[in-house]
Each structure stands twice: as structure tokens, then as C-alpha cells.
Scaffold this motif. Structure first.
Motif, mmCIF file in Angstrom:
data_model
loop_
_atom_site.group_PDB
_atom_site.id
_atom_site.type_symbol
_atom_site.label_atom_id
_atom_site.label_comp_id
_atom_site.label_asym_id
_atom_site.label_seq_id
_atom_site.Cartn_x
_atom_site.Cartn_y
_atom_site.Cartn_z
ATOM 1 N N VAL A 262 40.785 38.629 44.893
ATOM 2 C CA VAL A 262 42.129 38.078 45.046
ATOM 3 C C VAL A 262 42.229 36.725 44.343
ATOM 4 O O VAL A 262 43.253 36.400 43.727
ATOM 5 N N ASP A 263 41.170 35.949 44.431
ATOM 6 C CA ASP A 263 41.151 34.671 43.714
ATOM 7 C C ASP A 263 41.266 34.891 42.208
ATOM 8 O O ASP A 263 41.974 34.145 41.514
ATOM 9 N N GLU A 264 40.618 35.918 41.694
ATOM 10 C CA GLU A 264 40.712 36.229 40.261
ATOM 11 C C GLU A 264 42.138 36.635 39.889
ATOM 12 O O GLU A 264 42.618 36.332 38.800
ATOM 13 N N PHE A 265 42.818 37.323 40.792
ATOM 14 C CA PHE A 265 44.222 37.656 40.578
ATOM 15 C C PHE A 265 45.043 36.385 40.390
ATOM 16 O O PHE A 265 45.846 36.278 39.433
ATOM 17 N N CYS A 266 44.854 35.407 41.249
ATOM 18 C CA CYS A 266 45.591 34.147 41.121
ATOM 19 C C CYS A 266 45.169 33.382 39.868
ATOM 20 O O CYS A 266 46.009 32.757 39.195
ATOM 21 N N GLN A 267 43.875 33.429 39.536
ATOM 22 C CA GLN A 267 43.403 32.768 38.311
ATOM 23 C C GLN A 267 44.058 33.404 37.079
ATOM 24 O O GLN A 267 44.452 32.705 36.140
ATOM 25 N N ALA A 268 44.167 34.737 37.093
ATOM 26 C CA ALA A 268 44.799 35.433 35.967
ATOM 27 C C ALA A 268 46.267 35.038 35.841
ATOM 28 O O ALA A 268 46.773 34.813 34.729
ATOM 29 N N LEU A 269 46.957 34.933 36.977
ATOM 30 C CA LEU A 269 48.348 34.484 36.946
ATOM 31 C C LEU A 269 48.451 33.063 36.397
ATOM 32 O O LEU A 269 49.382 32.742 35.643
ATOM 33 N N GLY A 270 47.509 32.207 36.779
ATOM 34 C CA GLY A 270 47.511 30.843 36.259
ATOM 35 C C GLY A 270 47.381 30.806 34.752
ATOM 36 O O GLY A 270 48.061 30.024 34.068
ATOM 37 N N ARG A 271 46.503 31.668 34.200
ATOM 38 C CA ARG A 271 46.359 31.731 32.743
ATOM 39 C C ARG A 271 47.622 32.276 32.091
ATOM 40 O O ARG A 271 48.029 31.812 31.028
ATOM 41 N N LEU A 272 48.238 33.266 32.721
ATOM 42 C CA LEU A 272 49.439 33.883 32.161
ATOM 43 C C LEU A 272 50.602 32.909 32.116
ATOM 44 O O LEU A 272 51.351 32.871 31.127
ATOM 45 N N PHE A 273 50.749 32.115 33.177
ATOM 46 C CA PHE A 273 51.924 31.263 33.306
ATOM 47 C C PHE A 273 51.620 29.774 33.112
ATOM 48 O O PHE A 273 52.464 28.928 33.429
ATOM 49 N N ALA A 274 50.447 29.457 32.590
ATOM 50 C CA ALA A 274 50.089 28.071 32.235
ATOM 51 C C ALA A 274 50.304 27.117 33.410
ATOM 52 O O ALA A 274 50.993 26.099 33.303
ATOM 53 N N THR A 275 49.693 27.447 34.540
ATOM 54 C CA THR A 275 49.809 26.615 35.729
ATOM 55 C C THR A 275 48.533 26.754 36.543
ATOM 56 O O THR A 275 47.672 27.583 36.229
ATOM 57 N N ASP A 276 48.412 25.958 37.575
ATOM 58 C CA ASP A 276 47.225 25.997 38.418
ATOM 59 C C ASP A 276 47.249 27.237 39.313
ATOM 60 O O ASP A 276 48.280 27.548 39.923
#
Length: 371
Positions: free
Chosen positions: A55-69
Motif C-alpha cells: 500500500v505504501d508503494e501505491f502511495c509512492q507511485a501516486l507521488g511520482r505520477l503527480f509530483a507530490t509527497d
């Protein structure tokens, strides 16, 4: 672009329904087995440590996609649930709040507004007005508005709202903003820190090809401490494993919106597809999509009712014929996967579509229109 077609599980039909459900990656099944099943099957210990890493990797992937933490995201089961949690978390939305949204928003969002804010004055920009025009929004953002709900993309019209300008306008007027990016995530590049909305809702089932159940909520860090969600559970806790029934403390970040025992499988699937799209580049997805939509506009200029200008259009083209339902049935029989709404046939080319797909579609529509 042809080399990427082999990466996806594609039907025999020409698939143009990415505004509804994106096609899965061929590598997704193996990735899911490795991240979800393997920790469960190969260890005598409970798999939660490994699953929470997923689940943490899911949030990390979203951070990379949307240029945010990554810490600004909280996994959600769907947008309706996420919106409900937001509306019940902040004092600004309590009582007789005044809310602005559009009659073109997805109905589920309106349903949530009515039920979560029963005493609110909910105002709708009429369907006939141009929601791609910043001035239309400015005229409706009167001083008494406390919250504006903005859909980045309107799937039934193929239109794109000027979301960056609108969130800026809302900030200037002291209005909270909630942005729905369900129809733009993965097809229109977006940096959430630069967007500056207060809350953003999205999912992975469409252009991100991540399947259902992997939705998410982004919370502006400036708003997190102001929010006290009522729909909570042990994963909303600062320390979910404290296990003291008499002591609840909100998580210090966006995860305070999480709730009870989370699903894991949808996020294992979606993290893999998001990372694929990040490596590919949303800018390239957008460029390819727009080239194919340009081709539609060139070939069927009299039938296109979605915007021709790239700045005003989403990833979906809308084709209006004299008999949309009849053409839809004939096109499905001819091997095309698309659908129809009130304004016409919806066509959403992704990176697994080609110029040849569009030209075949144009040829079939032209033949049907000739009778």
C-alpha cells in the motif's frame, strides 16, 4: 507506438473505452501474485507487514505520477466514499454551507453532497453553460460560496475545465476546493503541489489501467491538521497497533482518512500499472491520445461535438450521428468497444490504440451514416 501494444491484455475488438475501464497490463497478474499472494503463502507469519509495504508503494507511485509527497495521499475504495469523508471532516462544511458544483458532474458526487451536507445550499452551474470558460466559473463564485467542487474532465462532453485557474481563483476568494481527477488521471499531466487544491479525489480504473477499488484522496498539507474525519478506524490512528480502546489519536498525515482494516489487493494491482505509466510518461500518453483525436476531428468534422481545441478537450472524443444508439449496436457488431451517452458516442484512444484503429472506426461510421 506499436511496440507497446504487446504490453496490454487486449480483446479481439478495437477497444476505445478507456474513459470507463482501462485495459490491464500482461505483467499485472505476475506482479499481483508476487506482492499479494507470495507473502501470504510462503511465510508462517501474518502478511500485514508485507501488505502495508504494498500500500505504501501505491502511495509512492501516486507521488511520482503527480509530483507530490506520497504522504499526502490516503487510499480509498472509491470517490464517493472519499468525498463523504472529506465533507464530514472539516468545520467549514458543517451547517448551512454554500457549495458550488456543475450539473455536468458525475451524479454520484451530487448524491454525496446532498446526503453528507443535508443543510447546505448546493448550487449547480447549469448544464448549458461552458464549463471550459474560466469567466463562467468566476461569475458563479459569489462571496457566499464556501466550497467549490471541480471535475477536471467531464466524461459525457469530452470537455476539460481550466482547473489550475479555478483553484487559484478559489484561493483568492477564500473558497475551499475539491477537485475530481477520475477522468484525467493518467491522460492529462498534473502536478498536485502546483495545482494547490485543498482536496483531490481520483481512481485508477480508467486511464491508469489499475482496475477498480484503488481510489485515493490527496489532502493539501496545509489542511490536514484542520480535518477531523468522523469515519475512522484503527488505520486512521497515529499508531494502528497501539490497541488501546480508550485512546484515539488522529494520524498526523492524510492517513487519518483511511478508516478500518484496508483492502490490499486493489492497491497491489494498481501500483504496478501506475509505475508503468510513470515510466512511459503521461505527457507521451497525452500526445498520442491527442494525435488520434485530431484524426477524428479531421475525418469527421461535422459529427464531432467534443471540443476541437486541445486546451479545452479531455482524452475523450464525442461523435454525434443521426442515430447514435443504432450506430452503437452496429459498431459493436463490427468489432469496436465504445459506448454512448446523451451527447453521442464516446471514443477514448489510449497508448494501445493506433491510427489504423481510428481510421477503421471512421470508415465504419461513414458507411453507417450513408445508410
Amino acid at each position: 507506438m506499436e511496440s507497446y501494444l504487446d504490453d496490454f491484455v487486449l480483446p479481439n475488438a478495437t477497444y476505445l473505452l478507456s474513459h470507463s475501464v482501462g485495459r490491464p497490463l500482461k505483467s499485472q497478474q505476475l506482479a499481483f501474485e508476487q506482492t499479494f499472494f507470495t507473502p501470504w503463502q510462503t511465510s508462517a507469519e501474518e502478511p500485514w507487514a508485507a501488505w502495508l509495504t504494498v500500500v505504501d508503494e501505491f502511495c509512492q507511485a501516486l507521488g511520482r505520477l503527480f509530483a507530490t509527497d506520497a504522504g499526502n495521499f490516503c487510499p480509498q475504495v472509491n470517490l464517493s466514499s472519499a468525498l463523504t469523508k472529506v465533507l464530514m471532516s472539516h468545520p467549514r462544511f458543517a451547517g448551512d454551507a454554500v457549495v458550488l458544483m456543475s450539473e455536468q458532474d458525475f451524479p454520484s458526487m451530487g448524491f454525496v453532497m446532498r446526503q453528507a451536507l443535508p443543510d447546505a445550499d448546493i448550487r449547480f452551474i447549469p448544464e448549458g453553460l461552458d464549463i471550459t470558460d474560466e469567466q463562467v466559473w468566476a461569475d458563479w463564485l459569489t462571496p457566499d460560496i464556501g466550497l467549490v467542487f471541480i471535475s477536471h474532465v467531464y466524461s459525457n462532453t469530452g470537455e476539460c475545465a481550466p482547473v489550475q485557474e479555478l483553484t487559484g481563483l478559489a484561493r483568492e476568494k477564500g473558497i475551499f476546493s475539491i477537485v475530481d481527477v477520475a477522468q484525467s488521471a493518467g491522460i492529462i499531466p498534473l502536478a498536485l503541489d502546483e495545482l494547490g487544491a485543498d482536496f483531490v479525489l481520483g481512481s485508477c480504473v480508467k486511464w491508469l489501467c489499475g482496475g477498480p477499488g484503488a481510489a485515493w484522496l490527496w489532502v493539501n498539507p496545509a489542511r490536514i491538521d484542520e480535518c477531523q474525519p468522523r469515519d475512522v478506524g484503527w488505520f486512521s490512528h497515529e499508531n494502528p497497533f497501539e490497541f488501546d480502546i480508550h485512546r484515539f489519536r488522529y494520524h498526523t498525515g492524510a492517513l487519518r482518512f483511511w478508516g478500518g482494516t484496508p483492502s490490499v489487493a486493489p492497491y497491489a494491482i494498481a501500483a504496478h500499472s501506475i509505475n508503468y505509466m510513470v515510466r512511459f510518461g503521461v505527457e507521451l500518453v497525452r500526445e498520442h491520445n491527442q494525435l488520434l483525436l485530431d484524426l477524428l476531428h479531421q475525418q469527421l468534422p461535422e459529427m464531432m461535438v467534443s471540443p476541437a481545441a486541445a486546451v479545452r478537450r479531455s482524452g475523450t472524443g464525442i461523435i454525434n450521428s443521426a442515430d447514435n444508439q443504432g450506430q452503437l449496436s452496429a459498431l459493436i457488431d463490427a468489432g469496436f468497444s465504445l459506448d454512448c451517452r446523451r451527447n453521442g458516442l464516446r471514443v477514448s484512444p489510449h497508448i494501445y490504440n493506433t491510427e489504423a484503429d481510428i481510421l477503421r472506426l471512421v470508415s465504419e461510421i461513414s458507411r453507417l451514416s450513408r445508410g
